[in-house]
Design a protein around this motif. Sequence first.
Motif, PDB file in Angstrom:
ATOM      1  N   ASN A 194       0.841  -1.187   0.000  1.00 18.33           N
ATOM      2  CA  ASN A 194       0.000   0.000   0.000  1.00 18.33           C
ATOM      3  C   ASN A 194       0.884   1.247   0.000  1.00 18.33           C
ATOM      4  OD1 ASN A 194      -1.219   2.221   1.903  1.00 18.33           O
ATOM      5  ND2 ASN A 194      -2.978   1.135   1.042  1.00 18.33           N
ATOM      6  N   GLU A 255      -1.439 -10.641   9.852  1.00 13.97           N
ATOM      7  CA  GLU A 255      -2.824 -10.497   9.396  1.00 13.97           C
ATOM      8  C   GLU A 255      -3.117  -9.057   8.986  1.00 13.97           C
ATOM      9  OE1 GLU A 255      -7.323 -10.873  11.303  1.00 13.97           O
ATOM     10  OE2 GLU A 255      -5.627 -11.911  12.251  1.00 13.97           O
ATOM     11  N   TYR A 256      -2.621  -8.086   9.760  1.00 11.48           N
ATOM     12  CA  TYR A 256      -2.842  -6.681   9.422  1.00 11.48           C
ATOM     13  C   TYR A 256      -2.058  -6.299   8.163  1.00 11.48           C
ATOM     14  CZ  TYR A 256      -5.434  -5.478  13.647  1.00 11.48           C
ATOM     15  OH  TYR A 256      -6.401  -5.390  14.620  1.00 11.48           O
ATOM     16  N   LYS A 258      -1.243  -8.283   5.620  1.00 14.12           N
ATOM     17  CA  LYS A 258      -1.831  -8.899   4.423  1.00 14.12           C
ATOM     18  C   LYS A 258      -2.922  -8.033   3.810  1.00 14.12           C
ATOM     19  CE  LYS A 258      -1.039 -13.824   5.255  1.00 14.12           C
ATOM     20  NZ  LYS A 258      -1.706 -15.131   5.527  1.00 14.12           N
ATOM     21  N   ARG A 259      -3.626  -7.277   4.643  1.00 15.00           N
ATOM     22  CA  ARG A 259      -4.709  -6.440   4.137  1.00 15.00           C
ATOM     23  C   ARG A 259      -4.190  -5.325   3.230  1.00 15.00           C
ATOM     24  NH1 ARG A 259      -7.673  -5.501  10.006  1.00 15.00           N
ATOM     25  NH2 ARG A 259      -8.034  -7.714  10.516  1.00 15.00           N
ATOM     26  N   SER A 262      -0.944  -6.396  -2.294  1.00 16.72           N
ATOM     27  CA  SER A 262      -1.633  -6.737  -3.543  1.00 16.72           C
ATOM     28  C   SER A 262      -0.609  -7.356  -4.492  1.00 16.72           C
ATOM     29  CB  SER A 262      -2.268  -5.491  -4.166  1.00 16.72           C
ATOM     30  OG  SER A 262      -1.282  -4.498  -4.409  1.00 16.72           O
TER      31      SER A 262
END
Length: 410
Positions: A194, A255-256, A258-259, A262
């Motif tokens: 991101n 987990e955070y 991975k969001r 892309s």
Amino acid sequence: MDHKAAKRRKLTDKSLPNVILQNPDFAEDSQMYQSLLEMERKLDWTITRKRMEIQDTLSRNPSTTRTLRIFVSHTVSGQSWQAGTESDNLTHSETGENIPAWQLKIEGRLLELPQRGKDKGPPRKFSTFIKRMMVEFDRDTNVYPENNIVEWPRATGHHNPPLDGFTVRRTGDVPTHIRIVMYLDHYPEQYRLNPDLSSVLGIKEESLLGVVQALWNYIKIQGLQDKADRRLVRSDERLRAIFGVETIPFQKLPEYVKRLLSPPDPILLHYSFDPSLPVVEPERPTAWDVEIKMEDAALKNRMGVMLHTNKETSVTLAKMDEEIALLAQSLHNSHLKRTFLQSFADDPAKFIQTWLESQSRDLESVLGAGASEGLTLRQEELRRSEFFRLPWVEEAVSVQEGLRLASKGM
């Protein structure tokens, strides 16, 4: 022969030196011996630690960045400038002869590393570096309405074997622009970050593990780990804007992350040519260099050699273990002999008495006349007076009397 082999196996048993050399009584006053033991413990600990570190590295499959050189070229056939006579210009639609056409070739190979030289083993096929590839032809759709996009998705199995390159053949004699979209197969798998997270960590593309490690380094540098509960991470202003939470449990960092990941951007290659123009000299293929992450097989093999010793090293270590075992057994025997003689020097009479009692018990065990054997032949002989008139009795009495006098003289 079997007895000697069993004795040899006993002496070469790796557990023997450890049992004997742990802390024998005769070595307590030997500073050199204690130093050797301490050095052995440190060496064993260092070897074990290094072995575990190598095994941990191998379990992660070390990766490296290599350069993949991609070549794009074309050939033509049946073009007007290639025909020699007018009769040669006649086209045959049934056979395809003299129909203007061209072929596009896409090939690639890994560049060799200067410090390593040639890679050991056969080189990887070009198609194994690609997940998916699309080739788009920019042509007039009125003249060429179909087959302007070719897609190659990689699949496993005998129906899709590894290839050194790709060839696409099309008819036509008009200038053509080609756009190649290529998705590389990185190892480990790469992701695009991101933009906000990328600006914080200073990386654009990385593996999941690499992103988590970079984020953890940022947390440690900024001191964001909770002082009371070390399992929690306190978000600063930048992380709060990215993740939208005040605290993040340490185990949920992947987990955070991975969001905010892309798929990476594909490799875009542009290539243009005009098949209707004659080629004066053979054209060299156009080449592009792209970086690809892949498993470092050379490093993995070198570390594997460190874990698995070769035959010569194993034989040498076995011979050294055997020598250590023999020396340890010799020291142990010398220690027993010294203890035996020291006991005799301290109290000869008591030593002889103890020794005779021990020999008597051994003799009774051999003859099967122990306390649990009942009324045996040995006990019957002891009840008879004739047993004590045998020649050995006088010899034993003489020896005992001599020891008694010797002890008084001392």
